[in-house]
Design a protein around this motif. Structure first.
Motif, short mmCIF file in Angstrom:
data_model
loop_
_atom_site.label_atom_id
_atom_site.label_comp_id
_atom_site.label_asym_id
_atom_site.label_seq_id
_atom_site.Cartn_x
_atom_site.Cartn_y
_atom_site.Cartn_z
N PRO A 114 0.80 -1.23 0.00
CA PRO A 114 0.00 0.00 0.00
C PRO A 114 0.83 1.28 0.00
O PRO A 114 1.95 1.30 0.50
CB PRO A 114 -0.82 -0.11 1.28
N ASP A 115 0.25 2.32 -0.58
CA ASP A 115 0.90 3.63 -0.62
C ASP A 115 0.62 4.35 0.70
O ASP A 115 -0.54 4.67 1.00
CB ASP A 115 0.31 4.40 -1.81
N PRO A 116 1.65 4.62 1.51
CA PRO A 116 1.39 5.19 2.83
C PRO A 116 0.99 6.67 2.80
O PRO A 116 0.58 7.22 3.80
CB PRO A 116 2.72 5.00 3.56
N GLU A 117 1.10 7.31 1.63
CA GLU A 117 0.84 8.75 1.55
C GLU A 117 -0.62 9.10 1.82
O GLU A 117 -0.93 10.10 2.44
CB GLU A 117 1.25 9.28 0.17
N ASN A 118 -1.51 8.28 1.28
CA ASN A 118 -2.91 8.62 1.45
C ASN A 118 -3.64 7.49 2.16
O ASN A 118 -4.19 6.58 1.54
CB ASN A 118 -3.53 8.90 0.09
N GLU A 119 -3.62 7.58 3.47
CA GLU A 119 -4.10 6.46 4.27
C GLU A 119 -5.59 6.17 4.10
O GLU A 119 -6.00 5.04 3.98
CB GLU A 119 -3.79 6.73 5.74
N ALA A 124 -9.89 2.63 2.05
CA ALA A 124 -11.14 2.37 1.32
C ALA A 124 -10.90 1.39 0.18
O ALA A 124 -11.65 0.41 0.03
CB ALA A 124 -11.69 3.68 0.79
N THR A 125 -9.84 1.63 -0.60
CA THR A 125 -9.55 0.74 -1.74
C THR A 125 -9.18 -0.64 -1.25
O THR A 125 -9.57 -1.65 -1.83
CB THR A 125 -8.42 1.33 -2.61
N GLU A 126 -8.43 -0.67 -0.13
CA GLU A 126 -8.01 -1.96 0.42
C GLU A 126 -9.20 -2.77 0.91
O GLU A 126 -9.26 -3.98 0.72
CB GLU A 126 -7.03 -1.71 1.56
N LEU A 127 -10.15 -2.07 1.50
CA LEU A 127 -11.35 -2.74 2.00
C LEU A 127 -12.11 -3.39 0.84
O LEU A 127 -12.51 -4.55 0.92
CB LEU A 127 -12.25 -1.72 2.72
N VAL A 128 -12.26 -2.61 -0.24
CA VAL A 128 -12.95 -3.15 -1.43
C VAL A 128 -12.16 -4.32 -2.02
O VAL A 128 -12.73 -5.36 -2.36
CB VAL A 128 -13.15 -2.02 -2.49
N SER A 129 -10.84 -4.15 -2.10
CA SER A 129 -10.00 -5.22 -2.66
C SER A 129 -10.11 -6.49 -1.84
O SER A 129 -10.21 -7.59 -2.39
CB SER A 129 -8.53 -4.78 -2.71
N LYS A 130 -10.09 -6.33 -0.51
CA LYS A 130 -10.18 -7.51 0.36
C LYS A 130 -11.53 -8.20 0.20
O LYS A 130 -11.62 -9.42 0.19
CB LYS A 130 -9.98 -7.10 1.82
N GLU B 29 -15.61 8.83 -4.68
CA GLU B 29 -15.40 10.02 -3.83
C GLU B 29 -14.73 9.64 -2.51
O GLU B 29 -13.96 10.40 -1.94
CB GLU B 29 -16.73 10.70 -3.53
N GLU B 30 -15.06 8.44 -2.04
CA GLU B 30 -14.46 7.97 -0.77
C GLU B 30 -13.06 7.41 -0.98
O GLU B 30 -12.44 6.91 -0.05
CB GLU B 30 -15.36 6.90 -0.14
N GLY B 31 -12.59 7.46 -2.22
CA GLY B 31 -11.21 7.04 -2.47
C GLY B 31 -11.05 5.65 -3.05
O GLY B 31 -9.94 5.14 -3.17
N VAL B 32 -12.18 5.01 -3.39
CA VAL B 32 -12.08 3.68 -3.99
C VAL B 32 -11.77 3.88 -5.48
O VAL B 32 -12.67 4.01 -6.31
CB VAL B 32 -13.37 2.86 -3.79
#
Lengths: 185, 117
Positions: A114-119, A124-130, B29-32
């Motif tokens: 993961p990119d630590p710059e934008n937690e 959010a993206t990690e949650l969807v990916s998981k 918008e939430e970053g996904v």
């Protein structure tokens, strides 16, 4: 026209690309790269391999542009190429991992560091990916089309070339699986 | 948004009335977001057009070779026909000896030449 393809519509871009216009094809890639990324990364996970598949999608598109008659939208045409190549990659990985591992399904989906710059965005993206990673591929493709691409059930059925009833039943089962998966996250 | 809110959006995105893309927009918008690397477009274009230019050069080479071959083949066929015609006119037949240029009279002259008689 050269150099000002931002305003051009898809048919103009296709025509110019068929004639070997590099700038026109760059505009097509730029316009649809995020759409392809959502499908490929939604299905395969976020890794360098997904980027390779993404590149293959556009290379295949370029070589088949002369066959594109404009009967469907360019986005749908690209989407179908992306889905086919992604499903082929899943099959290939499944064959490969089944030779070495009893539990190949879990290795079909990869996560990037993961990119630590934008937690917040990362979370959010990690949650969807998981959540997607926990689904079976046949459900994952439907969820990707609905959740990440925003297609309706009818559009999803058309793109995936599946009966509407099959898509509806898979959506309902995917929803149940997702609730279960998200409950654990 | 809290993770629970995003989880809720994920579930709602699969609902019957969610096919208009609005939930997808909210998730974005939430970053996904999913995208490829910054130089993705450049990589794709480089891969396509570098291969294309190689193919063009290859095609050009084959085209010139075919052009040269056609010219040579036509001239060769014409030369063979003229040769056959001239052999036939000179020898009156297409026997092996006439092709090799050794008629009966030639045998004797070779013998004379070699023996000095």
């Amino acid at each position: 026209m050269k150099g000002s393809y931002r305003q051009a519509d898809d048919s103009e871009l296709v025509k110019a690309s068929v004639n070997g216009d590099r700038l026109a094809f760059s505009e097509i890639v730029e316009r649809y790269r995020r759409m392809v990324a959502r499908t490929v990364k939604g299905m395969l996970g976020d890794s360098v391999f997904s980027e390779d598949i993404g590149q293959e999608v556009f290379i295949k598109l370029y070589h088949s542009l002369s066959d594109f008659r404009g009967e469907a939208r360019l986005s749908t045409y690209i989407q179908k190429i992306a889905i086919n190549l992604t499903l082929n990659e899943i099959k290939r990985r499944k064959r490969f991992f089944s030779m070495f591992s009893q539990d190949g399904e879990n290795e079909l989906y990869e996560h990037e560091i993961p990119d630590p710059e934008n937690e917040q965005k990362r979370d959010a993206t990690e949650l969807v990916s998981k959540a997607l990673a926990g689904l079976e591929p046949k459900f994952r493709i439907i969820v990707t089309m609905r959740m990440l691409q925003g297609y309706s059930t009818k559009e999803t059925a058309e793109i995936l070339n599946l009966p509407l009833g099959t898509v509806l039943s898979r959506l309902s089962r995917a929803q149940e699986q997702l609730k279960e998966i998200l409950g654990k996250l | 948004m809290e993770p629970s809110g995003i989880k809720d959006l994920i579930i709602r995105s699969l609902g019957e009335n969610a096919g208009d893309g609005s939930i997808t927009g909210r998730l974005e918008e939430e970053g996904v977001t999913f995208d490829f690397g910054r130089d993705f477009t450049q990589k794709v274009v480089d891969r396509i057009f570098s291969v294309s230019s190689e193919l063009v050069a290859e095609k050009e080479l084959f085209r010139s070779m075919r052009f040269v071959f056609n010219r040579v083949a036509l001239t060769g066929v014409a030369a063979i026909l003229i040769l056959l015609f001239s052999i036939f006119m000179a020898e009156g037949s297409f026997s092996l000896n006439s092709f090799l240029g050794i008629g009966d009279s030639v045998d004797e002259s070779i013998v004379c030449l070699l023996t000095g008689i």
